[in-house]
Design an enzyme around this catalytic site. Structure first.
Site, mmCIF file in Angstrom:
data_model
loop_
_atom_site.group_PDB
_atom_site.id
_atom_site.type_symbol
_atom_site.label_atom_id
_atom_site.label_comp_id
_atom_site.label_asym_id
_atom_site.label_seq_id
_atom_site.Cartn_x
_atom_site.Cartn_y
_atom_site.Cartn_z
ATOM 1 N N HIS A 91 0.816 -1.219 0.000
ATOM 2 C CA HIS A 91 0.000 0.000 0.000
ATOM 3 C C HIS A 91 0.851 1.271 0.000
ATOM 4 O O HIS A 91 0.354 2.346 -0.343
ATOM 5 C CB HIS A 91 -0.986 -0.007 1.183
ATOM 6 C CG HIS A 91 -0.375 0.254 2.527
ATOM 7 N ND1 HIS A 91 -0.116 -0.748 3.430
ATOM 8 C CD2 HIS A 91 0.016 1.408 3.124
ATOM 9 C CE1 HIS A 91 0.394 -0.226 4.529
ATOM 10 N NE2 HIS A 91 0.501 1.079 4.364
ATOM 11 N N ASP A 121 0.057 -7.677 1.369
ATOM 12 C CA ASP A 121 0.502 -6.282 1.499
ATOM 13 C C ASP A 121 2.028 -6.184 1.556
ATOM 14 O O ASP A 121 2.596 -5.441 2.354
ATOM 15 C CB ASP A 121 -0.124 -5.630 2.734
ATOM 16 C CG ASP A 121 0.020 -4.102 2.718
ATOM 17 O OD1 ASP A 121 0.221 -3.542 1.628
ATOM 18 O OD2 ASP A 121 -0.049 -3.481 3.804
ATOM 19 N N SER A 195 4.630 2.806 7.915
ATOM 20 C CA SER A 195 4.337 1.578 7.185
ATOM 21 C C SER A 195 5.524 1.163 6.336
ATOM 22 O O SER A 195 6.114 1.980 5.626
ATOM 23 C CB SER A 195 3.117 1.772 6.286
ATOM 24 O OG SER A 195 1.943 1.906 7.041
#
Length: 347
Positions: A91, A121, A195
């Protein structure tokens, strides 16, 4: 005699103090009672891991001026091979036209996407560099609830930052829609930009890939509940992406719910089982072609039996495309075997 005994006793005590507490001889008697506490620091762990954590700038084409690029998102990544392979979240680079990677020394380099996997992911990038610092992976380390951890990343584009917490839980499922990951839960702060960064232990070893924070149904972010993809899972998928450009998974075409242990009686035997209760079977799928039906309970795939800490969907995903798998199914109090011709799951 009374005074002599007192003096002798005092001398004996003095000798014993000198023997067992040598600091007295150097005039440091007060330190016996007022020792300064040493500072608890994880500086060595951070210094060991931080050079392997990079900042990622994902760029998109300007809608009005196609020749220019706009910053679309910020994120982090982890160098896993000294030849320039970088692990991050899918992402972080989603929808990007170009990607830039900033090393811990401030060097900014273009990166290309080697492969990505929406389901887990995970994405792997490559930069043109060599002799890069890499994250330390200790395959003997098994994360445990209560372990102290540190999250390293680039929150809000502020540059590399470190936050501290503990592992709150392990083996968390169904955190993201359609995800098959088993997540580590931590209370270490993972903000926007973190992230794709590294979660490390107090030895500076890779614990997992910082991934997401918990949001309830009202889309309200809750503090102190963050999720991390375990290092063993992330490294395994990364190696597969480097080798094949993608993650290859088996597909049979069923959806269902994992059921807790229940006692099922058949004519010959009682079974206390875990299993997957089939809710739906995709039209034209391998499962439908093999005769699997809604309401069946899958209790074994080849030699793999589902357990309380292993989701049966993982066993399905690990099946090799173009292979035949034997599913043991509980149907109307009978155990039957079904042969399923596995196909490849499209990402």
């Amino acid at each position: 005699m009374k005074y002599v005994k007192t003096v002798v006793f005092g001398i004996i005590i003095a000798v014993l103090l000198l023997v067992f507490f040598p600091n007295i001889r150097s005039g440091k008697f007060s330190s016996l009672f007022h020792q300064e506490s040493s500072v608890i620091s994880y500086n060595q762990a951070v210094n060991k891991a931080a050079p392997a954590v990079v900042s990622i700038f994902s760029l998109q084409a300007n809608n009005t001026r196609k020749s220019t690029l706009n910053n679309s998102s910020l994120g982090s990544g982890v160098i896993i091979q000294s030849t320039g392979y970088i692990l991050t979240n899918e992402h972080v680079i989603q929808g990007s036209t170009a990607i830039r990677v900033m090393l811990s020394n401030g060097q900014l380099l273009p990166a290309k996407v080697i492969g990505k996997d929406t389901i887990s992911d995970i994405a792997v990038l490559k930069i043109d560099a060599s002799n890069l610092p890499i994250i330390t992976v200790n395959y003997k380390y098994k994360p445990k609830v209560g372990d102290l951890v540190l999250a390293i990343g680039n929150p809000y584009g502020l540059g590399q930052s470190v936050s501290q917490g503990i592992i709150s839980a392990i083996g968390k499922y169904n955190i993201q829609p359609n995800s098959r990951n088993q997540y580590i839960q931590t209370d270490a702060a993972i903000n926007a930009g973190n992230s794709g960064g590294a979660l490390i232990n107090s030895r500076g070893e890779f614990v997992g890939l910082n991934s997401s924070v918990f949001q309830n149904n009202a889309k309200v972010t809750t503090e102190g509940i963050s999720f991390v993809i375990p290092y063993s899972q992330a490294i395994k998928l990364t190696n597969e992406i480097i080798k094949n450009g993608k993650v290859i998974r088996g597909y049979v075409g069923i959806t269902g719910d994992t059921i807790m242990p229940n006692l099922y009686q058949t004519k010959n035997k009682n079974y206390k089982i875990f299993g997957l209760l089939v809710r739906a079977v995709a039209k034209g799928s391998p499962a439908e072609k093999s005769g699997i039906k809604s309401g069946d309970i899958i209790i074994q795939i080849n030699n793999e039996k589902p357990t309380s800490n292993k989701n049966i969907s993982e066993a399905i995903a690990e099946l090799k495309p173009d292979s035949t798998a034997i599913f043991k199914i509980l149907r109307k109090n009978k155990i039957i075997s079904v042969h399923v011709n596995v196909e490849e799951l499209k990402n």
